[in-house]
Design an enzyme around this catalytic site. Structure first.
Site, mmCIF file in Angstrom:
data_model
loop_
_atom_site.group_PDB
_atom_site.id
_atom_site.type_symbol
_atom_site.label_atom_id
_atom_site.label_comp_id
_atom_site.label_asym_id
_atom_site.label_seq_id
_atom_site.Cartn_x
_atom_site.Cartn_y
_atom_site.Cartn_z
ATOM 1 N N HIS A 39 52.119 40.206 33.721
ATOM 2 C CA HIS A 39 51.666 38.856 34.022
ATOM 3 C C HIS A 39 52.921 37.895 33.943
ATOM 4 O O HIS A 39 53.728 38.129 33.072
ATOM 5 C CB HIS A 39 50.474 38.268 33.216
ATOM 6 C CG HIS A 39 49.297 39.336 33.236
ATOM 7 N ND1 HIS A 39 48.391 39.001 33.785
ATOM 8 C CD2 HIS A 39 49.080 40.440 32.564
ATOM 9 C CE1 HIS A 39 47.216 39.920 33.609
ATOM 10 N NE2 HIS A 39 47.890 40.962 32.995
ATOM 11 N N TYR A 40 52.629 36.677 34.412
ATOM 12 C CA TYR A 40 53.130 35.557 33.796
ATOM 13 C C TYR A 40 52.053 34.548 33.162
ATOM 14 O O TYR A 40 51.006 34.758 33.749
ATOM 15 C CB TYR A 40 54.040 34.675 34.851
ATOM 16 C CG TYR A 40 53.432 33.844 36.002
ATOM 17 C CD1 TYR A 40 52.238 33.050 35.714
ATOM 18 C CD2 TYR A 40 54.203 34.158 37.369
ATOM 19 C CE1 TYR A 40 51.709 32.392 36.900
ATOM 20 C CE2 TYR A 40 53.496 33.205 38.153
ATOM 21 C CZ TYR A 40 52.406 32.490 38.081
ATOM 22 O OH TYR A 40 51.919 31.752 39.033
ATOM 23 N N THR A 41 52.463 33.971 32.153
ATOM 24 C CA THR A 41 51.487 32.913 31.547
ATOM 25 C C THR A 41 50.986 31.840 32.317
ATOM 26 O O THR A 41 49.693 31.406 32.280
ATOM 27 C CB THR A 41 51.971 32.404 30.414
ATOM 28 O OG1 THR A 41 53.129 31.477 30.749
ATOM 29 C CG2 THR A 41 52.484 33.479 29.268
ATOM 30 N N GLU B 76 52.174 39.807 28.861
ATOM 31 C CA GLU B 76 52.332 38.309 29.578
ATOM 32 C C GLU B 76 53.888 37.956 29.392
ATOM 33 O O GLU B 76 54.545 37.985 28.159
ATOM 34 C CB GLU B 76 51.523 37.494 28.730
ATOM 35 C CG GLU B 76 50.217 37.480 29.177
ATOM 36 C CD GLU B 76 49.497 36.722 30.476
ATOM 37 O OE1 GLU B 76 50.422 36.116 31.203
ATOM 38 O OE2 GLU B 76 48.515 36.639 30.597
ATOM 39 N N HIS C 45 49.789 41.441 38.081
ATOM 40 C CA HIS C 45 48.299 41.011 38.092
ATOM 41 C C HIS C 45 47.745 40.823 39.593
ATOM 42 O O HIS C 45 46.663 41.132 39.985
ATOM 43 C CB HIS C 45 48.198 39.778 37.487
ATOM 44 C CG HIS C 45 46.839 39.262 36.914
ATOM 45 N ND1 HIS C 45 46.444 38.326 36.115
ATOM 46 C CD2 HIS C 45 45.608 40.114 37.013
ATOM 47 C CE1 HIS C 45 45.184 38.305 35.891
ATOM 48 N NE2 HIS C 45 44.608 39.161 36.556
ATOM 49 N N ASP D 256 50.576 36.173 40.095
ATOM 50 C CA ASP D 256 51.489 36.751 38.965
ATOM 51 C C ASP D 256 51.885 38.184 39.157
ATOM 52 O O ASP D 256 51.044 38.764 39.332
ATOM 53 C CB ASP D 256 51.271 36.089 37.489
ATOM 54 C CG ASP D 256 49.886 36.595 37.096
ATOM 55 O OD1 ASP D 256 48.957 36.719 37.812
ATOM 56 O OD2 ASP D 256 49.803 37.200 35.881
#
Ligand SMILES: [Zn+2]
Length: 228
Positions: A27-29, A92, A134, A144
């Site tokens: 993921h990215y945050t 993340e 994700h 993401d």
């Protein structure tokens, strides 16, 4: 191993014991800074978390123990399974994301991700095919880690999968494509345009338009042929 910091997140539950851990989800945050991301993932009211957060300098924070079920995937699907959180380890990456000024993922961050991922893949014997984003498991809702995430580099350094494609001559009808997408593992209930977009974000980042072109067909063929 890169420096490890512990921050305890209260946002986790028990894994479904009948589901084996066989997936690594990236993921990215999507938040402006590491501090904001940590705060959010450790706030009981937010009900979100991940096992790890990696900041832009490659510092790794562990938030939830791997034996526990972190809350990162949300409503999701892969190959018949909707309890993605029980089957996965979630990482993340700090990045402002599409909402706050999406930026490339720095080398230090990618290096730390590679190192951590290699360790996880070995310990759980996770297939490179099940290192996913994700957006792969929630194509209608999530972007993401997005098109700036270098899946190709990661796969070439031993984490994840990069299909070797060969050009296709004829176009393929949408029923055949749908079948292939289902066979790969994508959610059969998702709109085809969303799934094609997710495939482009992951495997063909230079053009993301949701359209099935010859390039996409060859990627889909390669993914399907290599599906275990
Ligand atoms: Zn995510």
């Amino acid at each position: 191993m890169t420096v490890f910091k512990r921050r305890t997140s209260p946002n986790f539950g028990s894994r479904n014991k009948s589901i084996q851990i066989d997936m690594l989800l990236i993921h990215y945050t999507g938040l402006p800074s590491t501090e904001v991301s940590l705060k959010r993932m450790c706030d009981p009211e937010m009900e979100v978390s991940a096992h790890y957060l990696i900041d832009e300098k490659g510092l790794i924070y562990q938030l939830v123990a791997e034996k526990d079920r972190a809350w990162h995937a949300g409503v999701s699907y892969w190959a018949g399974e909707t309890d993605t959180n029980s089957r996965s380890i979630g990482i993340e990456l700090q990045n402002p994301g599409h909402e706050w000024g999406y930026t490339p993922f720095p080398n230090l961050q990618m290096g730390a991700l590679r190192e951590l991922s290699q360790d996880i893949l070995t310990r759980y014997q996770i297939s490179n095919r099940l290192v996913l984003g994700h957006s792969d498991v929630a194509p209608a809702r999530k972007k993401d880690p997005g098109h700036l995430f270098d899946w190709k580099w990661l796969a070439k350094s031993g984490v994840g999968y990069w299909p070797e494609t060969s050009p296709v001559k004829s176009s393929v009808d949408s029923i055949t494509i749908r079948k292939s997408l289902n066979n790969i593992g994508y959610d059969p209930r998702a709109k085809i345009v969303d799934v094609i977009t997710a495939i482009q974000r992951h495997y063909r980042p230079k053009r993301i338009d949701g359209k099935i072109d010859a390039d996409c067909v060859s990627i889909i063929n390669a993914l399907e042929n290599d599906t275990p």
